[in-house]
Design an enzyme around this catalytic site. Structure first.
Site, PDB file in Angstrom:
ATOM      1  CG  ASP A 446      43.414  31.486  39.792  1.00 10.80           C
ATOM      2  OD1 ASP A 446      42.605  30.908  40.140  1.00 10.80           O
ATOM      3  OD2 ASP A 446      44.575  31.143  39.272  1.00 10.80           O
ATOM      4  CG  ASP A 787      48.373  32.123  37.128  1.00 15.28           C
ATOM      5  OD1 ASP A 787      47.140  31.760  37.110  1.00 15.28           O
ATOM      6  OD2 ASP A 787      49.130  31.565  37.706  1.00 15.28           O
ATOM      7  CG  ASP A 791      42.701  33.809  36.234  1.00 13.46           C
ATOM      8  OD1 ASP A 791      41.603  33.147  36.646  1.00 13.46           O
ATOM      9  OD2 ASP A 791      43.724  33.176  36.540  1.00 13.46           O
TER      10      ASP A 791
END
Length: 1094
Positions: A446, A787, A791
């Site tokens: 990410d 985070d 996700d």
């Protein structure tokens, strides 16, 4: 205000064809047409419930930035657990039926609440906007639809988890052996009540071994896997609701569809809500979408996509500021966060690579043990052995082949490595994840909060017709741009005054960049930037008193405030404004250059547009700033300003400059990405952010190399159409979620295989899963970092999920296998190195453990075939596996890397096995046979010293084992009673045991390396090895001299000279292995290298 600037910048960025550098799949289908037949959400949920054999796998298509996507997709994609047909046709029919059921469940959920008028909403949900629901109706809906809570998944009872440890791995073989021992004793006891208790001892010891190792494994590997619990923690505890025309505070889980609720700044959104009114409302969707920029919310219908429109807020997101009133349209599992939760828990826990390797190893060893045991059981029966004796031989052969302590040793080794990486800020929740990270070949990371700092930071400024670079490091202290210009003086004053953000009280002693700020991300960045350069911003604001303010709104796209100036000689009011650059420029007629105003002519306007496009092309959020000193004669000190009528000028202002912000990359990330590249690991960015921003960050951290180009970059450089570019010429690709949605699995596979550098932007949770699955189809071991709540499904699906410890949501942490305590992407590199090292060391541990199996197996084969007195007892073998070998095996986990393992390609999970043919052949047939010969040498020496030459021992078994023969003569004519022979046999056990132990010391030392010389590696670098060697000697001494009098253990006090008989064999093993390593180094790629390097 900042949100509007972002949107303005985003709009211009999307119009620039070259900006995103997007990848276009060949022969991509055209955009989707009209939606399929919509079904209500409740009906879709019921259709799932009607198929109880399906586990729910709800996936959500989130935040697609295209007009074609109008709905949320619900998919089912878990296994159907039905009885398999007996023939292939039935299997095929079942598979076909599964696929048909999957297709039936691919329904689109029509969400049109954002389009409905208030009256239509009242009709649809049977409520009243003013009076709310009646308590009676609310109770009915609560009983009908259930509480506003996420349904927790079914948990495996702890007793089941424990029992699985009791029968997993080698345990089932040992249980069978124990039961057979007890049955054999029972049968023997019926005919002979005075029968020896040896079989009872053996069965009991085997059972105790299984129980102890099972308890240990259960304790070590127990962890919480309840993903739903983290989502439930995010649920607001209370909600303000209007019912029966009264405002009430009720538990959030009692909310029902149709309730009218009120929210204010600081609240978590208690359900999916359609807003009816809003005043300055901004929400933080970062935990859901990964975007850190606050999103403004209003009651108006602004977008066809319900996930894009501003009049819907989502369950569990946070209201940052303002107030709003809305109607609940979804609760609990039916909310968007509920679907993501279902998706996360619906994704099965995939087996880790090391778990697969251990399972593979167990199957091999168990297969060999059972096969050899059954073979020699048959041989024993054919050679007229009693069936009970043959069963004991079978058990002994299985015990000799099964390394009882190995699985516990592996668990300890993984635990030790987990503790080691924990000291380097990597918390491992799943022990096996340590090795999995080492075998990772693709990292899907990410962007926000993982590669970047998760905070907006001023990156560039444009004033005096120049672009200046600001310091984006973590402390922002090294601002190197020119601050002597009069233009900067004016710009800095606007930045400080035209800002509503404030530091939280009591933060004065905290470093500026770490202070808590009340305000949105952009305002926070500007406040901290000003505080670093100007000093106390709060004091500056006090000296320049604010008299009126117009906050940012989506219509005006600017923020304005008017201040009294701190100059006592200047009675003029100062008007300051910031906002979307093009909107600010429209209001200006002059521009400040070098501290002086001059007309804003075409050349300066062009310079502005050039700078704006350049900064926007970097993926940065750009704001414009202007000011105006109000004439004192028209606006005296007593003038009454009115923000509603705007009785002050908002045109012919003076443009001062531009400022751009970005969530900057962490300073350590570029080096970490470089290390990943050298280790053969592909790093893929997967983000929900804009493709231009994603590409800019990817280039700055090295995910896209400086010399790599996308198809669009090549087209721009060559001044040709994108369609004319040969896609093979591009090394990098930036793919949007919309483009990914139109790709077939084959096209995604082609993309992943052909492009070494890839960025996915504007992706949804479903698409992150698709990307992970695509990578796994490439036979890659996939690690996913993240985070946010968004996700968590991908974190759980990946081979290893890595969550951020500081900024990570509870959901992400619970879904992950590893947590980075410092949120530092570079800590992953440390984890990769440790993971590769533990795999190497596990190989060495297994090689060390397997070597003695031949030495343990041969005595029973020789005993059955050649009729020698039994060289070693079964219980004695257990003391080797669980006594002398445990600590040395663990010691190998402390061994340092013997070469630069970070320049090695990731291991192929199907080809580079933990236990390969080379390891088995070398351990069993090379070192193992040497050990067996050495141990037999000690055995024959003991018997020879007592009067039995080796040749006289062959086929002596029947006479030797006879309880009634008490005058058996040796080669010197001495007569031996049954008891004396039994004691000598136990002495032989002890001697054989010591012979194996001495050679295992040499085996332990040679296993320190697989390729390098021991002398290069260093004999004393790993001091724990010598603790292991000392433990071997101490355990052997204790068994021989301390516990030798215990009959059940079958040990005796061995004379000192017998301890040294096997030493020459130990030296031979050392020399032989050094020669093996030397030839491997001298002739890389040769037959010797391919067959002798394990």
């Amino acid at each position: 205000m900042a949100g509007g600037a972002h949107r303005a910048d985003r709009a211009t960025g999307e119009e620039r064809k070259e900006g995103g550098g997007r990848w276009r799949a060949p022969h991509s289908p055209s955009p989707p047409g009209p939606r399929g037949c919509p079904v209500p959400l409740k009906a879709a949920a019921q259709s799932l419930c009607r198929k109880p054999t399906w586990g729910r796998y709800c996936t959500l298509l989130l935040f697609q930035r295209k007009l074609e996507i109008y709905s949320v997709e619900l998919h089912a994609a878990t296994d159907i657990k039905k009885k398999e047909g007996r023939d292939g046709k039935k299997d095929n029919d079942l598979e076909l039926k599964r696929n048909q059921q999957k297709e039936e469940l691919k329904k689109e959920l029509d969400l049109d609440d954002h389009k409905l008028s208030n009256k239509e909403l009242e009709t649809k949900y049977g409520t009243d906007i003013i009076r709310g629901l009646s308590s009676t109706r609310a109770a009915e809906l609560l009983a009908q639809n259930g509480p506003n809570a996420l349904t927790p998944p079914k948990q495996t009872p702890e007793i089941i988890k424990f029992l699985k440890q009791m029968v997993g791995g080698f345990s089932i073989l040992l249980w069978v052996g124990a039961v057979l021992c007890w049955i054999a004793f029972g049968i023997q006891y019926v005919s002979n009540p005075s029968a020896s208790l040896d079989r009872v001892y053996l069965g009991t010891v085997l059972a105790v071994v299984v129980i102890l190792t099972g308890i240990f494994a259960y304790y070590q590997e127990a962890k919480s896997t309840n993903i739903m619990a983290s989502f439930c923690k995010m649920i607001p505890q209370q909600a303000v609701v209007i019912r029966d025309s009264e405002k009430k505070v009720i538990p959030a889980e009692q909310l029902v569809v149709g309730d009218i609720v009120e929210i204010k700044g600081g609240d978590q959104i208690p359900a999916d809500i359609r807003l009816l009114s809003a005043q300055g409302c901004k929400v933080d969707n970062s935990s859901l979408t990964g975007e850190s920029e606050p999103q403004s919310r209003s009651s108006g219908f602004t977008h066809e996509n319900p996930l894009e429109t501003k009049n819907i807020t989502f369950y569990s997101t946070t209201c940052l500021e303002g107030t709003a009133t809305g109607m609940v349209i979804n609760t609990g599992d039916r909310t968007i966060i509920g679907r993501i939760a279902s998706l996360a828990s619906g994704v099965g826990n995939e087996k880790t690579p090391i778990a697969i390797e251990i399972e593979h190893f167990v199957h091999i060893v168990a297969g060999v043990a059972v096969s050899v045991g059954i073979l020699f059981f048959i041989i024993a029966v054919c050679m007229k052995y009693h069936v009970l004796d043959a069963i004991i031989f079978l058990i002994a052969i299985i015990v000799a082949n099964v390394p009882e302590g190995l699985l516990a040793t592996v668990t300890v080794a993984l635990s030790l490595t987990a503790k080691r990486v924990a000291k380097k800020n990597c918390l491992v929740k799943n022990l096996e994840a340590v090795e999995t990270l080492g075998s990772t070949s693709i990292i899907c990371s990410d962007k926000t909060g993982t590669l970047t700092q998760n905070r907006m930071t001023v990156a560039h400024l444009w004033f005096d017709n120049q672009i200046f670079v600001a310091d984006t490091s973590e402390d922002n202290l090294n601002q190197g741009f020119d601050q002597s210009s009069g233009t900067w003086t004016s710009l800095s004053k606007i930045i400080a005054l035209c800002n509503r953000a404030e530091f939280k009280p009591g933060e004065e002693s905290v470093p500026i960049m770490k202070r808590v700020v009340v305000g949105d991300a952009s305002e926070t960045a500007l406040l901290k930037f000003s505080e670093v350069i100007l000093g106390d911003v709060m004091e500056i604001r006090k000296r320049n008193h604010k008299v009126v303010e117009i906050p940012f709104n989506s219509t005006n796209k600017f923020q304005l405030s008017i201040h009294q100036t701190e100059d006592p000689n200047d009675k003029r009011f100062l008007l300051v404004m910031k906002g979307a650059p093009e909107r600010i420029l429209e209001k200006c007629s002059t521009i400040m250059i070098n501290g002086k105003e001059q007309p804003l002519d075409k050349s300066m306007a062009q310079a502005f547009h050039t700078a704006y496009m350049e900064l926007g092309g970097l993926g940065e959020r750009v704001l414009g700033f202007c000011h105006f000193y109000l004439p004192a004669d028209e606006f005296p000190e007593t003038y009454s300003f009115d923000s509603e009528s705007m009785n002050f000028p908002t045109s012919n202002l003076c443009f001062v400059g531009l400022l751009s912000m970005i969530d900057p990359p962490r300073s350590t990330v570029p080096d970490a990405v470089t290390k990943c590249r050298s280790a053969g690991i592909k790093v893929i960015m997967v983000t929900g952010d804009h493709p231009i921003t994603a590409k800019a960050i990817a280039k700055s951290v090295g995910i896209i190399s400086a010399n790599s180009e996308t198809v669009e970059d090549i087209a721009k450089r060559c001044n040709i159409a994108v369609e004319q570019v040969n896609k093979r010429d591009a090394k990098a690709a930036v793919v949007t979620g919309m483009e990914l949605k139109d790709m077939s699995p084959e096209q995604l596979d082609e993309l992943l295989a052909n492009y070494p550098e890839i960025v996915f932007a504007r992706t949804s949770p479903q698409q992150k899963l698709i990307i992970v699955e695509g990578c796994q189809r490439q036979d890659a071991v996939v690690a996913v970092t993240g985070d946010g709540v968004n996700d968590s499904p991908a974190l759980k699906k990946a081979d290893i999920g890595v969550a951020m410890g500081i900024t990570g949501s509870d959901a992400a942490k619970n879904a992950a296998d590893m947590i980075l305590l410092d949120d530092n992407f570079s800590s992953i590199v440390t984890g990769v190195e440790e993971g590769r090292l533990i795999f190497d060391n596990l190989k060495k541990t297994i090689a060390y453990t397997l070597t003695k199996n031949i030495a343990e197996l041969c005595p029973f084969l020789i005993y059955i075939i050649l009729g020698l007195p039994l060289p070693i007892g079964t219980i004695t073998l257990l003391f080797i596996d669980l006594g002398t070998d445990i600590i040395p095996s663990i010691a190998l986990a402390y061994e340092k890397a013997e070469s630069d393992i970070m320049n090695r390609k990731p291991r192929h999970k199907k080809k580079d096995r933990l236990v390969n043919q080379q390891l088995a052949v070398y351990s069993y047939l090379h070192i193992g046979l040497m050990q067996a010969l050495g141990a037999f040498l000690v055995y024959f020496t003991v018997y020879a010293q007592q009067g039995f030459r080796p040749t006289s021992l062959f086929h002596l078994r029947i006479a030797w084992d006879s309880d009634h023969l008490n005058d058996l003569e040796d080669n010197y004519g001495q007569e031996w009673t049954s008891y004396q022979r039994q004691y000598l046999e136990w002495t032989g056990y002890t001697a054989f045991f010591v012979g194996i132990m001495v050679q295992q010391i040499a085996d332990l030392i040679i296993r320190k390396t697989r390729k390098n010389s021991i002398f290069k590696q260093g004999l004393f670098r790993n001091k724990v090895i010598w603790v292991g060697i000392a433990s071997q000697i101490i355990v052997a001494l204790l068994l021989s001299y301390g516990l030798g009098s215990i009959t059940a253990l079958n040990f005796t006090m061995l004379k000192a000279q017998y301890w040294f008989v096997a030493v020459p064999h130990a030296i031979l093993i050392w020399v032989y292995d050094e020669m093996r390593k030397l030839f491997i180094r001298l002739y890389p790629g040769s037959w010797w290298d391919k067959n002798m390097y394990y």
